[in-house]
Scaffold this motif. Structure first.
Motif, PDB file in Angstrom:
ATOM      1  N   ARG A  25       0.622  -1.163   0.065  1.00 44.61           N
ATOM      2  CA  ARG A  25       0.151  -0.032  -0.088  1.00 44.61           C
ATOM      3  C   ARG A  25       0.935   1.389  -0.064  1.00 44.61           C
ATOM      4  NH1 ARG A  25      -2.163   0.281   4.897  1.00 44.61           N
ATOM      5  NH2 ARG A  25      -3.183  -1.708   4.497  1.00 44.61           N
ATOM      6  N   ALA A  26       1.811   1.209   0.921  1.00 42.75           N
ATOM      7  CA  ALA A  26       2.835   2.501   1.042  1.00 42.75           C
ATOM      8  C   ALA A  26       3.410   2.594  -0.421  1.00 42.75           C
ATOM      9  CB  ALA A  26       3.798   2.166   1.993  1.00 42.75           C
ATOM     10  N   ASP A  27       3.855   1.577  -0.970  1.00 45.05           N
ATOM     11  CA  ASP A  27       4.588   1.374  -2.356  1.00 45.05           C
ATOM     12  C   ASP A  27       3.794   2.115  -3.461  1.00 45.05           C
ATOM     13  OD1 ASP A  27       6.844   0.731  -1.171  1.00 45.05           O
ATOM     14  OD2 ASP A  27       6.949  -1.132  -2.130  1.00 45.05           O
ATOM     15  N   ALA A  28       2.416   1.471  -3.135  1.00 47.54           N
ATOM     16  CA  ALA A  28       1.529   2.136  -4.186  1.00 47.54           C
ATOM     17  C   ALA A  28       1.290   3.590  -4.269  1.00 47.54           C
ATOM     18  CB  ALA A  28       0.084   1.229  -4.241  1.00 47.54           C
ATOM     19  N   LEU A  29       1.123   4.230  -3.218  1.00 47.32           N
ATOM     20  CA  LEU A  29       0.904   5.674  -2.814  1.00 47.32           C
ATOM     21  C   LEU A  29       2.091   6.327  -3.210  1.00 47.32           C
ATOM     22  CD1 LEU A  29      -0.926   5.352   0.496  1.00 47.32           C
ATOM     23  CD2 LEU A  29      -1.804   6.017  -1.681  1.00 47.32           C
ATOM     24  N   HIS A  30       3.292   5.731  -3.129  1.00 51.47           N
ATOM     25  CA  HIS A  30       4.689   6.523  -3.545  1.00 51.47           C
ATOM     26  C   HIS A  30       4.518   6.536  -4.755  1.00 51.47           C
ATOM     27  CE1 HIS A  30       8.691   7.774  -3.441  1.00 51.47           C
ATOM     28  NE2 HIS A  30       8.830   6.953  -4.316  1.00 51.47           N
ATOM     29  N   LEU A  31       4.160   5.468  -5.633  1.00 56.83           N
ATOM     30  CA  LEU A  31       4.075   5.549  -7.056  1.00 56.83           C
ATOM     31  C   LEU A  31       2.942   6.312  -7.737  1.00 56.83           C
ATOM     32  CD1 LEU A  31       4.982   1.566  -8.274  1.00 56.83           C
ATOM     33  CD2 LEU A  31       6.318   3.640  -8.274  1.00 56.83           C
ATOM     34  N   LEU A  32       1.982   6.298  -6.874  1.00 53.66           N
ATOM     35  CA  LEU A  32       0.997   7.437  -7.161  1.00 53.66           C
ATOM     36  C   LEU A  32       1.344   8.720  -7.574  1.00 53.66           C
ATOM     37  CD1 LEU A  32      -2.177   7.640  -8.136  1.00 53.66           C
ATOM     38  CD2 LEU A  32      -2.263   7.992  -5.681  1.00 53.66           C
ATOM     39  N   ASP A  33       2.170   9.220  -6.490  1.00 47.87           N
ATOM     40  CA  ASP A  33       2.901  10.404  -6.335  1.00 47.87           C
ATOM     41  C   ASP A  33       4.039  10.550  -7.397  1.00 47.87           C
ATOM     42  OD1 ASP A  33       0.918  11.124  -4.452  1.00 47.87           O
ATOM     43  OD2 ASP A  33       2.223  10.738  -2.782  1.00 47.87           O
ATOM     44  N   LEU A  34       4.571   9.721  -7.517  1.00 43.39           N
ATOM     45  CA  LEU A  34       5.978   9.761  -8.363  1.00 43.39           C
ATOM     46  C   LEU A  34       5.557   9.722 -10.059  1.00 43.39           C
ATOM     47  CD1 LEU A  34       9.061   9.294  -8.738  1.00 43.39           C
ATOM     48  CD2 LEU A  34       8.712   6.970  -8.938  1.00 43.39           C
ATOM     49  N   PHE A  35       4.574   9.212 -10.344  1.00 42.25           N
ATOM     50  CA  PHE A  35       3.793   8.902 -11.713  1.00 42.25           C
ATOM     51  C   PHE A  35       3.292  10.425 -11.989  1.00 42.25           C
ATOM     52  CE2 PHE A  35       4.668   4.421 -11.807  1.00 42.25           C
ATOM     53  CZ  PHE A  35       4.743   3.940 -13.625  1.00 42.25           C
ATOM     54  N   THR A  36       2.655  10.799 -11.016  1.00 42.14           N
ATOM     55  CA  THR A  36       1.869  12.116 -11.116  1.00 42.14           C
ATOM     56  C   THR A  36       2.834  13.169 -11.530  1.00 42.14           C
ATOM     57  OG1 THR A  36      -0.026  11.372  -9.785  1.00 42.14           O
ATOM     58  CG2 THR A  36       0.330  13.553 -10.282  1.00 42.14           C
ATOM     59  N   THR A  37       3.701  13.240 -10.412  1.00 43.45           N
ATOM     60  CA  THR A  37       5.021  14.201 -10.835  1.00 43.45           C
ATOM     61  C   THR A  37       5.518  14.135 -12.148  1.00 43.45           C
ATOM     62  OG1 THR A  37       5.118  14.533  -8.461  1.00 43.45           O
ATOM     63  CG2 THR A  37       7.014  15.173  -9.741  1.00 43.45           C
ATOM     64  N   THR A  38       6.203  12.937 -12.544  1.00 39.93           N
ATOM     65  CA  THR A  38       6.971  12.438 -13.575  1.00 39.93           C
ATOM     66  C   THR A  38       6.026  12.957 -15.069  1.00 39.93           C
ATOM     67  OG1 THR A  38       8.248  10.909 -12.235  1.00 39.93           O
ATOM     68  CG2 THR A  38       8.403  10.647 -14.702  1.00 39.93           C
ATOM     69  N   THR A  39       5.083  12.435 -14.856  1.00 40.53           N
ATOM     70  CA  THR A  39       4.009  12.331 -16.465  1.00 40.53           C
ATOM     71  C   THR A  39       3.402  13.766 -16.328  1.00 40.53           C
ATOM     72  OG1 THR A  39       2.142  11.476 -15.420  1.00 40.53           O
ATOM     73  CG2 THR A  39       3.863   9.865 -16.121  1.00 40.53           C
ATOM     74  N   THR A  40       3.180  14.385 -15.305  1.00 39.29           N
ATOM     75  CA  THR A  40       2.305  15.499 -15.166  1.00 39.29           C
ATOM     76  C   THR A  40       0.809  15.162 -15.541  1.00 39.29           C
ATOM     77  OG1 THR A  40       2.581  16.388 -17.417  1.00 39.29           O
ATOM     78  CG2 THR A  40       4.514  17.167 -15.743  1.00 39.29           C
ATOM     79  N   PHE A  41       0.648  13.869 -15.662  1.00 38.64           N
ATOM     80  CA  PHE A  41      -1.076  13.644 -15.890  1.00 38.64           C
ATOM     81  C   PHE A  41      -1.675  13.124 -14.683  1.00 38.64           C
ATOM     82  CE2 PHE A  41       1.107  11.524 -20.325  1.00 38.64           C
ATOM     83  CZ  PHE A  41       0.956  12.679 -20.796  1.00 38.64           C
ATOM     84  N   ALA A  42      -2.979  13.443 -14.745  1.00 36.49           N
ATOM     85  CA  ALA A  42      -3.729  12.829 -13.572  1.00 36.49           C
ATOM     86  C   ALA A  42      -3.891  11.325 -13.800  1.00 36.49           C
ATOM     87  CB  ALA A  42      -5.211  13.759 -13.786  1.00 36.49           C
ATOM     88  N   PRO A  43      -3.889  10.874 -12.486  1.00 34.39           N
ATOM     89  CA  PRO A  43      -4.243   9.172 -12.650  1.00 34.39           C
ATOM     90  C   PRO A  43      -5.685   9.018 -12.925  1.00 34.39           C
ATOM     91  CG  PRO A  43      -4.213  10.046 -10.488  1.00 34.39           C
ATOM     92  CD  PRO A  43      -3.691  11.174 -11.252  1.00 34.39           C
ATOM     93  N   ARG A  44      -5.773   7.626 -13.596  1.00 38.51           N
ATOM     94  CA  ARG A  44      -7.031   7.208 -14.047  1.00 38.51           C
ATOM     95  C   ARG A  44      -6.858   5.693 -13.866  1.00 38.51           C
ATOM     96  NH1 ARG A  44     -10.936   8.470 -18.991  1.00 38.51           N
ATOM     97  NH2 ARG A  44     -13.036   7.564 -17.901  1.00 38.51           N
TER      98      ARG A  44
END
Length: 141
Positions: A25-44
């Motif tokens: 869960r902690a890793d998933a939340l970290h990746l959620l933030d990392l991908f959002t910052t890196t891609t500048t796209f909203a998650p879906r």
């Protein structure tokens, strides 16, 4: 014929917060933030278990067309799966600096994120998106 995995209205952060194993869960939340910052796209959410960022429309030589996430991840039971689309390019020069991982065609299997170089993972996500954009137009989510 449409892809079985389609975008949904499920909230990606709620999905990540609901991952049963606390470390995953902690890793998933970290990746959620990392991908959002890196891609500048909203998650879906794509289907019940893939958090996607951006999308692209493809048409194969066979005539098959569809839409798919540009990049994303899924916190699976055994591994964290990172989708680096479309898997055409050899990123071994980046992967050599990443840390422990296994590769599929367009998937990267990671264990604990604490063992992965986060800056290198961000570099890989960006490289995958840039490579995808040379083949298909990438749209933000």
């Amino acid at each position: 014929m449409a892809n079985a995995t389609q975008p949904t209205a499920q909230d990606p952060r709620a999905f990540c917060n609901a991952v049963p194993h606390p470390g995953r869960r902690a890793d998933a939340l970290h990746l959620l933030d990392l991908f959002t910052t890196t891609t500048t796209f909203a998650p879906r959410m794509w289907g019940p278990s893939i958090v996607g960022f951006g999308s692209y429309h493809y048409t194969y030589a066979s005539g098959r067309t569809g839409d798919w996430l540009a990049t994303g991840f899924s916190p699976r039971k055994a591994n964290m799966v990172v989708y680096i689309m479309p898997g055409y390019t050899d990123f071994s020069h980046i992967l050599a600096r990443l840390g422990p991982h296994r590769l599929g065609k367009s998937c990267l299997y990671l264990g604990r994120l604490a063992r992965i170089d986060q800056a290198v993972l961000a570099e890989l996500i960006r490289a995958g998106l840039d490579d995808l954009a040379t083949r298909w137009p990438v749209a933000p989510t």
